[in-house]
Design a protein around this motif. Sequence first.
Motif, PDB file in Angstrom:
ATOM      1  N   VAL A  70       0.879  -1.162   0.000  1.00 53.82           N
ATOM      2  CA  VAL A  70       0.000   0.000   0.000  1.00 53.82           C
ATOM      3  C   VAL A  70       0.920   1.217   0.000  1.00 53.82           C
ATOM      4  O   VAL A  70       1.835   1.313   0.820  1.00 53.82           O
ATOM      5  N   VAL A  71       0.671   2.122  -0.950  1.00 54.06           N
ATOM      6  CA  VAL A  71       1.513   3.304  -1.096  1.00 54.06           C
ATOM      7  C   VAL A  71       0.687   4.544  -0.807  1.00 54.06           C
ATOM      8  O   VAL A  71      -0.467   4.651  -1.235  1.00 54.06           O
ATOM      9  N   GLN A  72       1.280   5.472  -0.065  1.00 53.91           N
ATOM     10  CA  GLN A  72       0.685   6.781   0.200  1.00 53.91           C
ATOM     11  C   GLN A  72       1.708   7.834  -0.207  1.00 53.91           C
ATOM     12  O   GLN A  72       2.889   7.718   0.129  1.00 53.91           O
ATOM     13  N   VAL A  73       1.248   8.849  -0.927  1.00 55.77           N
ATOM     14  CA  VAL A  73       2.098   9.973  -1.311  1.00 55.77           C
ATOM     15  C   VAL A  73       1.295  11.230  -1.043  1.00 55.77           C
ATOM     16  O   VAL A  73       0.131  11.316  -1.463  1.00 55.77           O
ATOM     17  N   GLY A  74       1.888  12.180  -0.346  1.00 57.92           N
ATOM     18  CA  GLY A  74       1.109  13.370  -0.055  1.00 57.92           C
ATOM     19  C   GLY A  74       1.892  14.485   0.581  1.00 57.92           C
ATOM     20  O   GLY A  74       3.124  14.486   0.597  1.00 57.92           O
ATOM     21  N   PHE A  75       1.109  15.426   1.128  1.00 63.01           N
ATOM     22  CA  PHE A  75       1.635  16.664   1.672  1.00 63.01           C
ATOM     23  C   PHE A  75       1.023  16.909   3.044  1.00 63.01           C
ATOM     24  O   PHE A  75      -0.189  17.029   3.170  1.00 63.01           O
ATOM     25  N   ASP A  76       1.876  16.963   4.046  1.00 60.67           N
ATOM     26  CA  ASP A  76       1.457  17.268   5.406  1.00 60.67           C
ATOM     27  C   ASP A  76       1.673  18.760   5.619  1.00 60.67           C
ATOM     28  O   ASP A  76       2.805  19.219   5.772  1.00 60.67           O
TER      29      ASP A  76
END
Length: 160
Positions: A54-60
Amino acid sequence: MFRNITLAGFALMMSLAPGQAAEVVGEAGGWEIYRDANMGGGCYMTSAFEDGSVVQVGFDLKEDAAFMAVFNSDWTDITDGKAYPMTIDLDGQEWEADGHGVSDHEIGGIIVLIENEEFLTDLALKNTLSLSNSEGEVALLDLAGTRDAVIATADCLGAN
């Protein structure tokens, strides 16, 4: 391109399952797009792959950090908090990174903070992501649909 994780508590925020503060705001290219109040209204994309990753890519926005996280239930030997040197290959374009291990002994993962926007462009435009450590390749993922998901995640951020 990447930096070591030095933000206290960042890994604790990340989880395989979105929390109550995360809401689905869309879908693009086979990825779900989330906005997460715990990330200051930041957005991320998440998708499951055939190998169980499972991959997550984002901006915190709260921590002012872009990230990529890869989880897999076969990675139970990952030590929580340990640094793991990684190579991320996007169709032959290699990126070196120090991943930060996260584990609850049922699933393990690596979180990498992203400093270079070129990585996100490559992620959107390339076809395959290979993740390797000193022992060899640990994940090979088809990036079909990722371009649309990166655009949708950026749109989510722009809607804040």
